[in-house]
Design a protein around this motif. Structure first.
Motif, PDB file in Angstrom:
ATOM      1  N   ILE A  30      34.420  29.330  37.639  1.00 65.37           N
ATOM      2  CA  ILE A  30      35.471  30.340  37.650  1.00 65.37           C
ATOM      3  C   ILE A  30      36.176  30.365  39.008  1.00 65.37           C
ATOM      4  O   ILE A  30      37.405  30.362  39.092  1.00 65.37           O
ATOM      5  CB  ILE A  30      34.854  31.737  37.341  1.00 65.37           C
ATOM      6  N   SER A  33      38.354  27.271  39.454  1.00 67.40           N
ATOM      7  CA  SER A  33      39.644  27.244  38.755  1.00 67.40           C
ATOM      8  C   SER A  33      40.615  28.280  39.319  1.00 67.40           C
ATOM      9  O   SER A  33      41.818  28.054  39.340  1.00 67.40           O
ATOM     10  CB  SER A  33      39.443  27.425  37.250  1.00 67.40           C
ATOM     11  N   VAL A  34      40.094  29.401  39.803  1.00 68.80           N
ATOM     12  CA  VAL A  34      40.981  30.391  40.421  1.00 68.80           C
ATOM     13  C   VAL A  34      41.624  29.792  41.681  1.00 68.80           C
ATOM     14  O   VAL A  34      42.823  29.911  41.906  1.00 68.80           O
ATOM     15  CB  VAL A  34      40.206  31.690  40.772  1.00 68.80           C
ATOM     16  N   ASP A  37      44.298  27.370  40.821  1.00 66.49           N
ATOM     17  CA  ASP A  37      45.518  28.086  40.424  1.00 66.49           C
ATOM     18  C   ASP A  37      46.316  28.546  41.637  1.00 66.49           C
ATOM     19  O   ASP A  37      47.535  28.590  41.614  1.00 66.49           O
ATOM     20  CB  ASP A  37      45.160  29.329  39.593  1.00 66.49           C
ATOM     21  N   CYS A  38      45.593  28.965  42.680  1.00 70.27           N
ATOM     22  CA  CYS A  38      46.259  29.536  43.851  1.00 70.27           C
ATOM     23  C   CYS A  38      46.415  28.519  44.968  1.00 70.27           C
ATOM     24  O   CYS A  38      46.421  28.868  46.144  1.00 70.27           O
ATOM     25  CB  CYS A  38      45.488  30.735  44.390  1.00 70.27           C
ATOM     26  N   SER A  47      37.816  37.720  44.155  1.00 65.88           N
ATOM     27  CA  SER A  47      37.039  38.873  43.730  1.00 65.88           C
ATOM     28  C   SER A  47      36.218  38.510  42.511  1.00 65.88           C
ATOM     29  O   SER A  47      36.723  37.934  41.553  1.00 65.88           O
ATOM     30  CB  SER A  47      37.975  40.028  43.408  1.00 65.88           C
ATOM     31  N   PHE A  49      34.774  40.736  40.757  1.00 64.61           N
ATOM     32  CA  PHE A  49      34.862  41.938  39.911  1.00 64.61           C
ATOM     33  C   PHE A  49      33.546  42.615  39.581  1.00 64.61           C
ATOM     34  O   PHE A  49      33.132  43.526  40.274  1.00 64.61           O
ATOM     35  CB  PHE A  49      35.645  41.634  38.629  1.00 64.61           C
ATOM     36  N   ILE A  50      32.898  42.181  38.483  1.00 63.96           N
ATOM     37  CA  ILE A  50      31.759  42.961  37.994  1.00 63.96           C
ATOM     38  C   ILE A  50      30.411  42.488  38.537  1.00 63.96           C
ATOM     39  O   ILE A  50      29.382  43.035  38.196  1.00 63.96           O
ATOM     40  CB  ILE A  50      31.715  42.958  36.447  1.00 63.96           C
ATOM     41  N   VAL A  51      30.427  41.456  39.380  1.00 59.12           N
ATOM     42  CA  VAL A  51      29.134  40.928  39.828  1.00 59.12           C
ATOM     43  C   VAL A  51      28.647  41.660  41.074  1.00 59.12           C
ATOM     44  O   VAL A  51      29.327  41.697  42.101  1.00 59.12           O
ATOM     45  CB  VAL A  51      29.224  39.413  40.102  1.00 59.12           C
ATOM     46  N   ALA A 104      25.344  37.479  35.298  1.00 58.44           N
ATOM     47  CA  ALA A 104      26.251  37.149  36.391  1.00 58.44           C
ATOM     48  C   ALA A 104      26.583  35.653  36.387  1.00 58.44           C
ATOM     49  O   ALA A 104      27.747  35.255  36.503  1.00 58.44           O
ATOM     50  CB  ALA A 104      25.625  37.556  37.725  1.00 58.44           C
ATOM     51  N   ASN A 106      26.343  33.555  33.930  1.00 60.84           N
ATOM     52  CA  ASN A 106      27.106  33.237  32.729  1.00 60.84           C
ATOM     53  C   ASN A 106      28.579  33.589  32.945  1.00 60.84           C
ATOM     54  O   ASN A 106      29.484  32.818  32.618  1.00 60.84           O
ATOM     55  CB  ASN A 106      26.534  34.031  31.552  1.00 60.84           C
ATOM     56  N   TYR A 107      28.818  34.744  33.554  1.00 62.65           N
ATOM     57  CA  TYR A 107      30.178  35.217  33.814  1.00 62.65           C
ATOM     58  C   TYR A 107      30.905  34.275  34.780  1.00 62.65           C
ATOM     59  O   TYR A 107      32.078  33.954  34.578  1.00 62.65           O
ATOM     60  CB  TYR A 107      30.079  36.624  34.399  1.00 62.65           C
ATOM     61  N   ASN A 109      30.111  31.176  35.247  1.00 58.76           N
ATOM     62  CA  ASN A 109      30.067  29.832  34.697  1.00 58.76           C
ATOM     63  C   ASN A 109      29.563  28.802  35.706  1.00 58.76           C
ATOM     64  O   ASN A 109      30.311  27.965  36.199  1.00 58.76           O
ATOM     65  CB  ASN A 109      31.459  29.449  34.171  1.00 58.76           C
TER      66      ASN A 109
ATOM     67  N   ARG B   8      35.940  31.840  28.546  1.00 56.42           N
ATOM     68  CA  ARG B   8      35.515  32.689  29.641  1.00 56.42           C
ATOM     69  C   ARG B   8      36.568  32.692  30.750  1.00 56.42           C
ATOM     70  O   ARG B   8      36.937  33.696  31.307  1.00 56.42           O
ATOM     71  CB  ARG B   8      34.209  32.129  30.203  1.00 56.42           C
ATOM     72  N   GLN B   9      37.110  31.479  31.014  1.00 55.56           N
ATOM     73  CA  GLN B   9      38.082  31.339  32.083  1.00 55.56           C
ATOM     74  C   GLN B   9      39.376  32.060  31.742  1.00 55.56           C
ATOM     75  O   GLN B   9      39.950  32.746  32.571  1.00 55.56           O
ATOM     76  CB  GLN B   9      38.338  29.853  32.279  1.00 55.56           C
ATOM     77  N   ARG B  13      41.092  35.202  33.726  1.00 51.47           N
ATOM     78  CA  ARG B  13      42.463  35.224  34.242  1.00 51.47           C
ATOM     79  C   ARG B  13      43.212  36.437  33.734  1.00 51.47           C
ATOM     80  O   ARG B  13      43.903  37.111  34.464  1.00 51.47           O
ATOM     81  CB  ARG B  13      43.206  33.975  33.813  1.00 51.47           C
ATOM     82  N   LEU B  21      40.027  46.102  34.876  1.00 52.35           N
ATOM     83  CA  LEU B  21      38.751  45.403  34.999  1.00 52.35           C
ATOM     84  C   LEU B  21      37.576  46.342  34.795  1.00 52.35           C
ATOM     85  O   LEU B  21      37.634  47.509  35.165  1.00 52.35           O
ATOM     86  CB  LEU B  21      38.647  44.821  36.402  1.00 52.35           C
ATOM     87  N   GLU B  22      36.541  45.736  34.221  1.00 47.65           N
ATOM     88  CA  GLU B  22      35.316  46.516  34.155  1.00 47.65           C
ATOM     89  C   GLU B  22      34.826  46.652  35.593  1.00 47.65           C
ATOM     90  O   GLU B  22      35.066  45.775  36.412  1.00 47.65           O
ATOM     91  CB  GLU B  22      34.243  45.764  33.368  1.00 47.65           C
ATOM     92  N   THR B  23      34.097  47.690  35.872  1.00 48.42           N
ATOM     93  CA  THR B  23      33.600  47.832  37.231  1.00 48.42           C
ATOM     94  C   THR B  23      32.111  47.552  37.319  1.00 48.42           C
ATOM     95  O   THR B  23      31.580  47.361  38.389  1.00 48.42           O
ATOM     96  CB  THR B  23      33.864  49.246  37.764  1.00 48.42           C
ATOM     97  N   THR B  24      31.439  47.516  36.184  1.00 52.81           N
ATOM     98  CA  THR B  24      30.012  47.179  36.230  1.00 52.81           C
ATOM     99  C   THR B  24      29.693  46.141  35.173  1.00 52.81           C
ATOM    100  O   THR B  24      30.438  45.958  34.216  1.00 52.81           O
ATOM    101  CB  THR B  24      29.131  48.409  35.937  1.00 52.81           C
ATOM    102  N   MET B  25      28.567  45.528  35.386  1.00 54.32           N
ATOM    103  CA  MET B  25      28.067  44.551  34.441  1.00 54.32           C
ATOM    104  C   MET B  25      27.654  45.286  33.168  1.00 54.32           C
ATOM    105  O   MET B  25      27.144  46.388  33.249  1.00 54.32           O
ATOM    106  CB  MET B  25      26.828  43.944  35.104  1.00 54.32           C
ATOM    107  N   LEU B  33      24.963  34.867  24.712  1.00 54.60           N
ATOM    108  CA  LEU B  33      24.015  34.611  25.790  1.00 54.60           C
ATOM    109  C   LEU B  33      22.584  34.619  25.264  1.00 54.60           C
ATOM    110  O   LEU B  33      21.748  33.822  25.684  1.00 54.60           O
ATOM    111  CB  LEU B  33      24.220  35.681  26.867  1.00 54.60           C
TER     112      LEU B  33
END
Lengths: 165, 428
Positions: A30, A33-34, A37-38, A47, A49-51, A104, A106-107, A109, B8-9, B13, B21-25, B33
């Motif tokens: 992830i 690829s980000v 892109d940039c 970021s 985010f959720i991790v 985490a 998995n998210y 990748n 997922r990607q 994006r 965005l979610e803020t927690t897992m 999974l």
């Protein structure tokens, strides 16, 4: 000494920042690829985010060692050394945390670590009772007692020699 | 990139762009999974885990999970045991046992675990057609031209008796069976090849009638053979399933004798449903089909070339050679790898252990292992009828988990049956 161009900053859900070598961060598909892109942008903060920070730290630790071992054992023996490290790495992690870590990973990748953590969870629940598996994954049993007894009866052989914990 | 990774990607994006965005897992592991974790578990635990909850029950029983689990087990190559079958004269019993297949040599083979065998053969013991992904295909002749064919998963004690085949010739010469897996449609198939008798008496006609059974449909259907074939598959030859095709030793029926003089390899592709033929190494082509056998070890085809005792009226072997096809489908890559010479003679060679030892049945019906480098023979204390011995890597799978044991399986809609509708039935 690597220049700052080779570094990237990963930001956890709490906003904690981790400066990481590109060689390490690029194992997270992830992030890779980000950054692609940039390309050209001076912004090197990604970021996650959720991790949570504790999982970001674990993932970085794993891939830092992965990259180092690969470099050091280019001539061979990498897989053995990696196995040794993976064993130590997993020993430090609480069994409940494995669940958060796998989500985490998995998210983000990250295939190599994903395989390691999935296998560790599978190993952890091997020979555990159904009750333990429910508790570990936080699952509520929605079978009636009769239904459950019927399913157990269907394959009675499978319940021999199971630990109670 | 895999579909999962791509999705997922894309979602990552999208989240970045929207800023929503979610803020927690999430608190719990989602199903995708969960499959990744559960497919790494042993069959026994998975069977137990069906009573964790309804969603786990349906997940573990689903055909897609069962094939994901089977694929993972295949790829991770975790078979550490051998399945051995033999029939013992004294106990009059067909024995199915598991033995360790590891690097340790000699006696560790004897630590064994017996599998419950739920069938009774009309003759002494079943013919084992072949095995694939943890399923064994058994065949029993109870009358001329009539056979019971069973698919059996010994790990979970589930089985399925096939319906009667359609093709029956008035003048049938022989029936040959093959068992394998069609990866394209993700289903198990049994091929039945029926050879007719030629005009000039007992000779076999090389153009067979062919029918195919699909487990998912639980039915036989005819298959057209458009190609003219040089070789006839021998009912005496074992079959092996490798790389999507069943392989037999075949012979050219128009040769001077019926069963030797011109041998070749016959393949039936389980997905394309066509025959293919291949040459064998020059020095075995002239053998009798009785003196050549085929096997598979670590994804490589091998041949066993038996050498007959010269001054014997009966067919007795005093030595054998093992040929390995080092590169699949490359006829030039057949290499003579080992030569085995047993004092007292060889009954049958079964295969290779991970330790490199060759497992054989001596002419007196005793199981032995043979170390090539040291020429050492270990006697394993297991005795039986030479031809009843069969050995294969043991593979645990959930195939046939859903449905009840019996003569015909519920159509695939039973995958969605509620647990209360599942009634165990072992009365076959």
């Amino acid at each position: 000494m690597a220049s700052t161009d080779d570094k990237v900053i990963l930001k956890s859900s709490e906003g904690e920042c981790f400066e990481v070598d590109m060689a390490v961060a690029s194992h997270l598909q992830i992030v890779k690829s980000v950054l692609e892109d940039c390309e050209g942008s001076s912004d090197k903060v990604v970021s996650l985010f959720i991790v949570e920070a504790k999982y970001v730290a674990m993932i970085i630790e794993y891939y830092k060692n992965y990259v180092e071992l690969k470099e050091k054992h280019e001539e061979g023996g990498f897989e053995e050394k990696l196995k040794e490290f993976e064993k130590q790495f997993l020993e430090q992690i609480d069994k409940k945390e494995l669940k958060g870590l796998v989500m985490a990973v998995n998210y983000l990748n990250a295939p190599a670590l994903f395989d390691v953590v999935c296998t560790a969870i599978a190993k952890h629940i091997e020979n555990k009772s159904v009750e333990y598996v429910r508790e570990y994954f936080g699952i509520v049993n929605d079978f009636t007692a009769e239904e459950e007894a019927q399913i157990r009866e269907e394959h009675r052989w499978a319940y021999d020699g199971v630990n109670d914990d | 990139m895999s579909r999962l990774a791509l999705r997922r990607q894309v979602s990552f994006r999208r989240k970045r762009e929207k800023g929503a965005l979610e803020t927690t897992m999430p608190n719990n592991i989602d199903q995708e999974l969960l499959v990744e974790i559960l497919k790494r578990l042993a069959v026994k635990l998975l069977v137990q885990c069906r009573c964790v909850s309804k969603s786990w029950y349906f997940l573990i029983s689903s055909p897609s999970f069962i094939s994901a689990h089977t694929r993972y087990t295949l790829e991770s190559n975790r078979s550490t045991k051998f399945l051995l079958r033999h029939y013992n004269w004294n106990s009059k019993k067909e024995n199915y046992t598991l033995h360790p297949d590891d690097d340790k040599k000699g006696n560790s083979f004897c630590e064994c675990q017996e599998l419950a065998f739920p069938f009774k053969s009309y003759s002494q013991y079943f013919e084992i057609v072949g095995s694939c992904n943890g399923l064994l295909c058994l065949s029993d002749t109870y009358a001329t031209n009539a056979r019971t064919i069973i698919l059996w998963n010994p790990t979970i004690s589930k089985w399925m008796t096939l319906p009667m085949p359609n093709v029956n010739l008035d003048h049938a010469y022989m029936f040959v069976l093959g068992f394998g897996f069609d990866a394209k449609i993700n289903d198990y198939k049994v091929v039945r090849i029926v050879y007719g008798m030629g005009d000039e008496g007992r000779k076999v006609v090389a153009a067979p009638k062919v029918e195919l059974y699909e487990l998912g449909k639980n039915a036989w259907r005819n298959v057209n053979v458009s190609k003219s074939l040089r070789y006839v598959t021998s009912e005496l030859s074992l079959q092996v399933f490798l790389n999507g095709a069943v392989h037999w030793i075949g012979y050219n029926p128009s040769g001077a004798y019926n069963d030797f003089g011109d041998l070749g390899l016959v393949l039936f592709d389980m997905s394309d449903e066509i025959f293919r033929e291949q040459k064998l190494p020059e020095s075995v082509v002239g053998l009798s089909v009785l003196d050549l056998s085929i096997g598979v070890s670590r994804q490589l085809l091998f041949l066993i070339q038996y050498n007959r005792k010269t001054h014997s009226q009966w067919i007795r072997y005093d030595s054998c050679c093992i040929w390995v096809m080092k590169e699949y489908s490359n006829v030039e890559s057949w290499t003579k790898q080992f030569a085995v010479n047993l004092n007292g003679g060889i009954g049958k060679a079964l295969g290779l252990r991970k330790s490199g030892e060759i497992v054989l049945v001596a002419s007196n019906g005793e199981l032995v292992t043979y170390e090539v480098q040291s020429d050492n023979v270990h006697h394993l204390g297991i005795k039986g009828i030479v031809n009843s011995f069969y050995m294969d890597p043991y593979f645990e799978s959930l195939v046939l988990l859903v449905g009840i044991n019996g003569f015909s399986r519920q159509p695939s809609s039973c995958n969605t049956a509620t647990p209360s509708l599942v009634s165990p039935d072992y009365g076959v």
